[in-house]
Every structure is written in structure tokens, then in C-alpha cells.
Design a protein around this motif. Structure first.
Motif, PDB file in Angstrom:
ATOM      1  N   GLU A 126      52.260   8.125   6.274  1.00  0.00           N
ATOM      2  CA  GLU A 126      52.354   8.490   7.606  1.00  0.00           C
ATOM      3  C   GLU A 126      52.910   7.560   8.449  1.00  0.00           C
ATOM      4  O   GLU A 126      52.815   7.606   9.729  1.00  0.00           O
ATOM      5  CB  GLU A 126      51.046   9.079   8.004  1.00  0.00           C
ATOM      6  CG  GLU A 126      50.459   9.972   7.262  1.00  0.00           C
ATOM      7  CD  GLU A 126      51.298  11.635   7.412  1.00  0.00           C
ATOM      8  OE1 GLU A 126      52.004  11.500   8.267  1.00  0.00           O
ATOM      9  OE2 GLU A 126      51.333  12.271   6.313  1.00  0.00           O
ATOM     10  N   GLY A 127      53.285   6.269   7.752  1.00  0.00           N
ATOM     11  CA  GLY A 127      53.792   5.154   8.545  1.00  0.00           C
ATOM     12  C   GLY A 127      52.774   4.197   9.143  1.00  0.00           C
ATOM     13  O   GLY A 127      53.072   3.320   9.847  1.00  0.00           O
ATOM     14  N   LEU A 128      51.555   4.132   8.697  1.00  0.00           N
ATOM     15  CA  LEU A 128      50.601   3.074   9.269  1.00  0.00           C
ATOM     16  C   LEU A 128      50.772   1.934   8.266  1.00  0.00           C
ATOM     17  O   LEU A 128      51.032   1.902   7.083  1.00  0.00           O
ATOM     18  CB  LEU A 128      49.110   3.794   8.946  1.00  0.00           C
ATOM     19  CG  LEU A 128      48.921   4.936   9.869  1.00  0.00           C
ATOM     20  CD1 LEU A 128      47.321   5.586   9.696  1.00  0.00           C
ATOM     21  CD2 LEU A 128      48.529   4.455  11.295  1.00  0.00           C
ATOM     22  N   SER A 238      42.805   1.251  24.166  1.00  0.00           N
ATOM     23  CA  SER A 238      43.838   2.483  24.315  1.00  0.00           C
ATOM     24  C   SER A 238      44.942   2.200  23.405  1.00  0.00           C
ATOM     25  O   SER A 238      45.716   0.866  23.411  1.00  0.00           O
ATOM     26  CB  SER A 238      44.381   2.544  25.564  1.00  0.00           C
ATOM     27  OG  SER A 238      43.634   2.882  26.594  1.00  0.00           O
ATOM     28  N   LEU A 239      45.073   2.790  22.236  1.00  0.00           N
ATOM     29  CA  LEU A 239      46.000   2.865  21.012  1.00  0.00           C
ATOM     30  C   LEU A 239      47.457   3.380  21.679  1.00  0.00           C
ATOM     31  O   LEU A 239      47.281   4.355  22.710  1.00  0.00           O
ATOM     32  CB  LEU A 239      45.460   3.504  19.800  1.00  0.00           C
ATOM     33  CG  LEU A 239      44.424   3.166  19.189  1.00  0.00           C
ATOM     34  CD1 LEU A 239      44.051   3.923  17.778  1.00  0.00           C
ATOM     35  CD2 LEU A 239      44.610   1.573  18.798  1.00  0.00           C
ATOM     36  N   SER A 240      48.397   3.035  21.186  1.00  0.00           N
ATOM     37  CA  SER A 240      49.732   3.887  21.734  1.00  0.00           C
ATOM     38  C   SER A 240      49.895   5.132  21.166  1.00  0.00           C
ATOM     39  O   SER A 240      49.281   5.421  20.233  1.00  0.00           O
ATOM     40  CB  SER A 240      50.928   2.946  21.232  1.00  0.00           C
ATOM     41  OG  SER A 240      50.927   3.025  19.771  1.00  0.00           O
ATOM     42  N   ASN A 241      50.783   5.776  21.841  1.00  0.00           N
ATOM     43  CA  ASN A 241      50.672   7.321  21.483  1.00  0.00           C
ATOM     44  C   ASN A 241      51.334   7.487  20.197  1.00  0.00           C
ATOM     45  O   ASN A 241      51.048   8.310  19.548  1.00  0.00           O
ATOM     46  CB  ASN A 241      51.695   8.008  22.642  1.00  0.00           C
ATOM     47  CG  ASN A 241      50.856   8.218  24.016  1.00  0.00           C
ATOM     48  OD1 ASN A 241      49.934   8.377  24.048  1.00  0.00           O
ATOM     49  ND2 ASN A 241      51.962   8.137  25.037  1.00  0.00           N
ATOM     50  N   SER A 242      52.269   6.453  19.765  1.00  0.00           N
ATOM     51  CA  SER A 242      52.646   6.735  18.510  1.00  0.00           C
ATOM     52  C   SER A 242      51.967   6.576  17.454  1.00  0.00           C
ATOM     53  O   SER A 242      51.761   7.116  16.107  1.00  0.00           O
ATOM     54  CB  SER A 242      54.114   5.606  18.240  1.00  0.00           C
ATOM     55  OG  SER A 242      53.630   4.248  18.634  1.00  0.00           O
ATOM     56  N   LEU A 243      51.097   5.410  17.755  1.00  0.00           N
ATOM     57  CA  LEU A 243      50.014   5.391  16.555  1.00  0.00           C
ATOM     58  C   LEU A 243      48.843   6.405  16.710  1.00  0.00           C
ATOM     59  O   LEU A 243      48.480   6.834  15.638  1.00  0.00           O
ATOM     60  CB  LEU A 243      49.012   3.879  17.137  1.00  0.00           C
ATOM     61  CG  LEU A 243      47.874   3.584  15.927  1.00  0.00           C
ATOM     62  CD1 LEU A 243      48.278   3.440  14.487  1.00  0.00           C
ATOM     63  CD2 LEU A 243      47.530   2.204  16.408  1.00  0.00           C
ATOM     64  N   GLU A 244      48.537   7.062  17.573  1.00  0.00           N
ATOM     65  CA  GLU A 244      47.619   8.032  17.787  1.00  0.00           C
ATOM     66  C   GLU A 244      48.150   9.288  16.931  1.00  0.00           C
ATOM     67  O   GLU A 244      47.301  10.160  16.339  1.00  0.00           O
ATOM     68  CB  GLU A 244      47.205   8.333  19.267  1.00  0.00           C
ATOM     69  CG  GLU A 244      46.277   7.392  19.729  1.00  0.00           C
ATOM     70  CD  GLU A 244      45.525   7.782  20.885  1.00  0.00           C
ATOM     71  OE1 GLU A 244      45.963   8.975  21.540  1.00  0.00           O
ATOM     72  OE2 GLU A 244      44.648   7.077  21.507  1.00  0.00           O
ATOM     73  N   SER A 268      51.450  -8.175  16.394  1.00  0.00           N
ATOM     74  CA  SER A 268      51.941  -6.858  16.966  1.00  0.00           C
ATOM     75  C   SER A 268      51.427  -5.742  15.972  1.00  0.00           C
ATOM     76  O   SER A 268      51.940  -4.526  16.285  1.00  0.00           O
ATOM     77  CB  SER A 268      53.129  -6.919  17.232  1.00  0.00           C
ATOM     78  OG  SER A 268      54.050  -7.286  15.850  1.00  0.00           O
ATOM     79  N   LYS A 269      50.747  -6.108  14.914  1.00  0.00           N
ATOM     80  CA  LYS A 269      50.635  -5.037  14.013  1.00  0.00           C
ATOM     81  C   LYS A 269      49.202  -4.524  14.048  1.00  0.00           C
ATOM     82  O   LYS A 269      48.362  -5.222  14.365  1.00  0.00           O
ATOM     83  CB  LYS A 269      50.820  -5.378  12.531  1.00  0.00           C
ATOM     84  CG  LYS A 269      52.249  -5.661  12.336  1.00  0.00           C
ATOM     85  CD  LYS A 269      52.493  -5.771  10.925  1.00  0.00           C
ATOM     86  CE  LYS A 269      53.955  -5.667  10.314  1.00  0.00           C
ATOM     87  NZ  LYS A 269      54.287  -5.959   8.891  1.00  0.00           N
ATOM     88  N   TYR A 270      48.813  -3.215  13.866  1.00  0.00           N
ATOM     89  CA  TYR A 270      47.721  -2.511  13.782  1.00  0.00           C
ATOM     90  C   TYR A 270      47.354  -1.905  12.151  1.00  0.00           C
ATOM     91  O   TYR A 270      48.162  -1.153  11.740  1.00  0.00           O
ATOM     92  CB  TYR A 270      47.463  -1.241  14.594  1.00  0.00           C
ATOM     93  CG  TYR A 270      47.525  -1.415  16.015  1.00  0.00           C
ATOM     94  CD1 TYR A 270      46.464  -2.007  16.945  1.00  0.00           C
ATOM     95  CD2 TYR A 270      48.651  -1.841  16.662  1.00  0.00           C
ATOM     96  CE1 TYR A 270      46.323  -2.370  18.098  1.00  0.00           C
ATOM     97  CE2 TYR A 270      48.990  -2.271  18.087  1.00  0.00           C
ATOM     98  CZ  TYR A 270      47.705  -2.540  18.798  1.00  0.00           C
ATOM     99  OH  TYR A 270      47.619  -2.802  20.203  1.00  0.00           O
ATOM    100  N   TYR A 271      46.648  -2.749  11.511  1.00  0.00           N
ATOM    101  CA  TYR A 271      46.573  -2.550  10.144  1.00  0.00           C
ATOM    102  C   TYR A 271      45.309  -1.632   9.909  1.00  0.00           C
ATOM    103  O   TYR A 271      44.113  -1.776  10.364  1.00  0.00           O
ATOM    104  CB  TYR A 271      46.056  -3.844   9.175  1.00  0.00           C
ATOM    105  CG  TYR A 271      47.171  -4.772   9.122  1.00  0.00           C
ATOM    106  CD1 TYR A 271      48.204  -4.529   8.031  1.00  0.00           C
ATOM    107  CD2 TYR A 271      47.438  -5.965   9.952  1.00  0.00           C
ATOM    108  CE1 TYR A 271      49.099  -5.557   7.874  1.00  0.00           C
ATOM    109  CE2 TYR A 271      48.541  -6.788   9.918  1.00  0.00           C
ATOM    110  CZ  TYR A 271      49.356  -6.616   8.698  1.00  0.00           C
ATOM    111  OH  TYR A 271      50.472  -7.328   8.812  1.00  0.00           O
TER     112      TYR A 271
END
Length: 300
Positions: A126-128, A238-244, A268-271
Motif C-alpha cells: 500500500e506504499g507505507l 495530524s498526518l498528511s492526507n496521502s498517509l491517511e 521525513s519518513k513515517y515508519y
């Protein structure tokens, strides 16, 4: 009628019940010490335990919090008859559970536990971002000080690991290699984090909280090693719209409409770390003033 399936004295369940009472909604709470008998009453399925009883048709919505709907089975002295009747009772129980899960629901008993290894694979698809990980029976490929190990199971607690003592399996840093082989274990790249994030997902919405656990030696590797004398700072995030959107896609893939997800922010990464369908979210509601208990009550 609302059916709630939960553990005894679960504080999150109690908070939602308070809202249900204020909204004048009718509900039944089934705890993990109940065993139900399935009977017929006027040709309708009727479930009864020592504490509760209800018609299957009367349940309009269900919240699977924890525990499970358990059934009392009849036993027969003849082994052949007992095997046949066990199968018969199994399919009656299966019908009850599947009928309940077909109604408006929050989580399901049938998928309340997820396979962490599959979840990590799905998350990558899913791109995470997912820290590099591997399974091994030795520490040949482990880099001491830069590798962590954690449980593969969904419930990392050990009841009565010794006399009158329970235990918890925490995330740990591997500081030295082992000489002997051992059972297949999970290893992952150690990420130097800025902070952690707990996200509660509910019906397409994300409610996130930043956990500043890295400044305390007790909580920096696993924030569940709570420091009650000096608690971690927790704030809304708040997470970015793309991450949500990626979170939403992952939850749809897992067929989950509710759950708690854990992330680590590093640069800059959210693991992405894991998702727990029945994870704790009361702390997210309390610390960040999210109306999560009310939202659940309203939906039910």
C-alpha cells in the motif's frame, strides 16, 4: 438492541457505555466469563447464559471489543455421537456468529487477531514505509546495537510465567550475538526516531497522537514501559492526507473498520510498525480530547 462483547472491567467499554446510557440506547454487555446455550423460542434463535439472554433477531448492531462469544456444548458418552453432535453444534455457533457479523458492527470476532507478517507485507504494497525485517533461527545476520526483536504474536503477555507472576514481552535491542540456535524469531532494523505516533482508525477517519518517548531511557525502545513518575508527553498530531489514504487502503485490505496503528517518525519518513484491531485507544481520547467514545456510541 446493541450487543457489546468485551473483557471484564475494560475501561474503554465503560466509557462507551456511559455515552450509550446518556443517549438512551438499549444494550447488552457480554463478558469473557459467560457461556451461552443456543435454544429455539417460537422458532427463533435465543441465546442464554447465567447473566444474559437475547433473541438473535433483536440485535441490530454489535461492537466486538475483546474476549469472545462463547458457547456451552452438550457432551455424549458415545464417541461417535459426540463427534457428530460437536460438528452440529459448531455449525449452529457459526451461524450465530456470522449472522451477528452481518449486522452493523465495529470489528469482528472472526478477524480480531491479525498476522503481523502479512500485515507488514500488505503495508508495503500500500506504499507505507516499513523498517527492514527478517525471521531467523540464529543471530548470524543480526547487527548488535542496530537490530531489535519483538514478538510475532498479537498478545505479547505471559500469564503465570512463574508462580504468581505474569510477564510482558517488550521490544528489545539486540546488544550481542547468541551462540546457540533458537526458535524462529522476528528481527527488525532499529530506527532512530523523532517520536512515535498512535493512530486510532474508525470508519475511514484517523485520530492521531504523537508520543515523545525517545527522551526517556525507560520508554525510548518501547513506550509501553510506562514511566508513571515522569509520563511521556502526548499531543494531537495530524498526518498528511496521502498517509491517511494509505492507512485507509490497508484497513480495507484487512477488512477492518476499527483499530490502533503504530508509527515512528524519523526525519521525513513515517515508519509503519503494526495494527491492533482491539488495541487501546482510551489514551488517545483522553490526552488529545478526541470524542472517540461518543463516536462509537453514536455509530452503535
Amino acid at each position: 438492541m446493541i450487543l457489546i462483547i468485551s473483557d471484564n472491567n475494560d475501561r474503554t467499554t465503560v466509557e462507551v457505555i456511559r455515552w450509550l446510557v446518556s443517549l438512551n440506547k438499549q444494550f447488552i454487555v457480554v463478558n469473557d466469563d459467560e457461556f451461552f446455550e443456543i435454544v429455539l423460542n417460537n422458532k427463533k434463535f435465543f441465546l442464554q447464559s447465567h447473566r444474559n439472554s437475547f433473541f438473535l433477531d433483536d440485535i441490530e448492531s454489535i461492537w466486538y471489543r475483546r474476549g469472545g462469544l462463547q458457547f456451552k456444548r452438550l457432551r455424549y458418552s458415545n464417541d461417535s455421537i459426540n463427534i457428530h453432535m460437536n460438528e452440529t453444534q459448531h455449525w449452529l455457533e457459526d451461524y450465530v456468529l456470522k449472522t451477528l457479523e452481518s449486522k452493523r458492527h465495529i470489528n469482528k470476532q472472526s478477524n480480531s487477531h491479525v498476522n503481523k507478517l502479512l500485515v507488514l507485507e500488505y503495508a508495503r504494497k500500500e506504499g507505507l514505509d516499513v523498517p527492514e525485517y527478517f525471521l531467523a533461527e540464529n543471530t548470524d545476520e543480526v547487527i548488535p546495537g542496530k537490530t531489535i526483536t519483538k514478538s510475532i504474536t498479537g498478545n505479547p503477555s505471559l500469564e503465570h510465567v512463574s508462580e504468581n507472576t505474569d510477564g510482558m514481552l517488550y521490544t528489545a535491542i539486540i546488544d550481542q550475538k547468541e551462540k546457540e540456535q533458537f526458535f524462529i524469531s522476528f528481527f527488525q532494523e532499529k530506527i532512530e526516531k523523532d517520536f512515535e505516533i498512535r493512530t486510532f482508525y474508525f470508519n475511514g477517519e484517523c485520530f492521531s497522537m504523537a508520543i515523545f518517548s525517545q527522551n526517556d531511557d525507560q520508554t525510548k525502545t518501547d513506550f509501553r514501559k510506562y514511566n508513571n513518575k515522569k509520563p511521556n508527553r502526548n499531543v494531537r498530531y495530524s498526518l498528511s492526507n496521502s498517509l491517511e489514504k494509505k492507512i485507509h487502503s490497508l484497513m480495507k485490505k484487512l477488512n477492518l473498520n476499527c483499530g490502533s496503528l503504530d508509527f515512528m517518525k524519523s526525519g521525513s519518513k513515517y515508519y509503519f510498525l503494526e495494527v491492533n484491531p482491539v488495541g487501546q485507544f482510551a489514551n488517545v481520547a483522553y490526552h488529545c480530547n478526541y470524542p472517540l467514545f461518543q463516536k462509537i456510541a453514536d455509530y452503535l
